[in-house]
Design an enzyme around this catalytic site. Sequence first.
Site, PDB file in Angstrom:
ATOM      1  CB  SER A   1     -30.333 -35.927  42.811  1.00  0.00           C
ATOM      2  OG  SER A   1     -31.246 -36.979  43.035  1.00  0.00           O
TER       3      SER A   1
ATOM      4  CG  HIS B   1       0.590 -44.813  47.174  1.00  0.00           C
ATOM      5  ND1 HIS B   1       0.906 -45.963  46.488  1.00  0.00           N
ATOM      6  CD2 HIS B   1       1.772 -44.180  47.394  1.00  0.00           C
ATOM      7  CE1 HIS B   1       2.215 -46.026  46.321  1.00  0.00           C
ATOM      8  NE2 HIS B   1       2.770 -44.951  46.858  1.00  0.00           N
TER       9      HIS B   1
ATOM     10  CE  LYS C   1     -25.556 -36.460  45.382  1.00  0.00           C
ATOM     11  NZ  LYS C   1     -25.788 -37.710  44.672  1.00  0.00           N
TER      12      LYS C   1
ATOM     13  CD  GLU D   1     -20.289 -37.224  38.230  1.00  0.00           C
ATOM     14  OE1 GLU D   1     -20.647 -38.364  38.510  1.00  0.00           O
ATOM     15  OE2 GLU D   1     -21.023 -36.226  38.398  1.00  0.00           O
TER      16      GLU D   1
END
Length: 472
Positions: free
Chosen positions: A281, A161, A287, A294
């Site tokens: 970024s 979970h 970043k 992804e």
Amino acid sequence: MNERDKSPLWGGRFAASPAEAFEQLNASIPFDARLAPYDIRGSIAHARMLGEKGIVSREEAEELVRGLRAVLEEVEAGSFEWTLADEDVHTAVERRLRGIVGDVALKLHTGRSRNDQVALDLHLFVRGAAGEIRAGLLEAMRALAEVAGRHGDLILPGYTHLQRAQPILLSHHLLAHFWSFARDLVRLDAAHESASVSPLGAAALGGTPHPVEPALTAEALEMRPLVNSLDAVSERDFALDLLYACAVLGVHLSRLGEEWVLWTSAEFGFATLDDAYSSGSSIMPQKKNPDAYELMRGKAGRLIGNLNALLVTLKGLPLGYSKDLQEDKEPLFDSVDSVLAVLAVLPEMLRTASFDGASMREAAGGFALATELADFLAGRGVPFREAHRAVGELVRRCEEAGSSLEDLPAEELSAVHPTLADLPRELLTPVGSVANKKSPGSTSPGSVEEQLRKARELLSSSTARGPEPPVR
Ligand code: ARG
């Protein structure tokens, strides 16, 4: 009307040439040109068979083969001129062949149709792609086993979970993905197998009056011959098999990607990607983003979509060729290209990542050790349900007091249950917890060592399939 304005393939029956917009819609050249090497390979096998069976003379067959080889050279050199007016790769190759060897080219299509021809090209493509993906996947599996072997002592929480559940070895976790991929290999091999059938000899759908011998062409292509000509031109199961293998592999890659997106976040802080596999970024200078993982997660969407696309295309089709089948190619190519692009990156990205063992271990402690207490009690004869309830109450008390399980004084432990007075404190550490597992396949170092041995065994017994054999 000039003869040349009409289709060279089927112009005879028509008085006018196709409308430009229809030509655009109808043509598959923009995407099927990549099938040219397979198309030529199939044509060479077909031409040789025609010669051997006396359907064309031996000299004519040799001339056809010579010409087809010359066409292949142009395709490979990038000098082949593709034009939309050719409609598809089959016509384009035949047109160029005529340019090279003259009118003998007009005999090549004897006993054959574009229907068995395109089915063959696609079989060869799928077989080659299944082999290529297999090689890429084996490399990713090799990387997983290597990284697992290198970091045998690191411990992180296992989750259920997405809540911290129990400490597990990082190597155990990485090898779990290894075994998902091992099942993907089986699916890829199944696609390879179903693609190893040659539809040549089916002609349009019902066979041909010419004395063709499908077994000869099949043998030359290292395939099995068709059994039923109608089935041979109608089915695309082999393409579905590969799309399914890619979709399931895509889901596995996506789940792995999702974990790395979490692991590399400041919130988890378990791992850092090498700069070569991360991006920044345009506005936030700090970043470092896990784009590759992804994309790995993102591509699952199109891989599943591509499988669905072909399933739906096929669903309502009567047997026999329908132009709908031209829609089989783009989803198939897209899945193969997407999976190969990801697999080209994954192995090195895994190998070059670094792990923060201290934050992993910290997250793996605390309440993630609660099961250990319950299991200890159960091992001493306390009914498991009773042990579970006692430890649950302890966890609640600790939460209320803001204290941690590891630091509880012995008196507090034995207050929960007298048997806990005997608890070896080592059990209340991530290292002690994983070492305490006894069941086969568990996260204990001995078991994971055994899993690693099996993984290495699989890797050394899995030989990569080569690409499709070159045209002879
Ligand atoms: N471009 C077609 C395809 O991709 C080739 C087969 C054409 N056959 C036909 N009967 N029109 O499926």
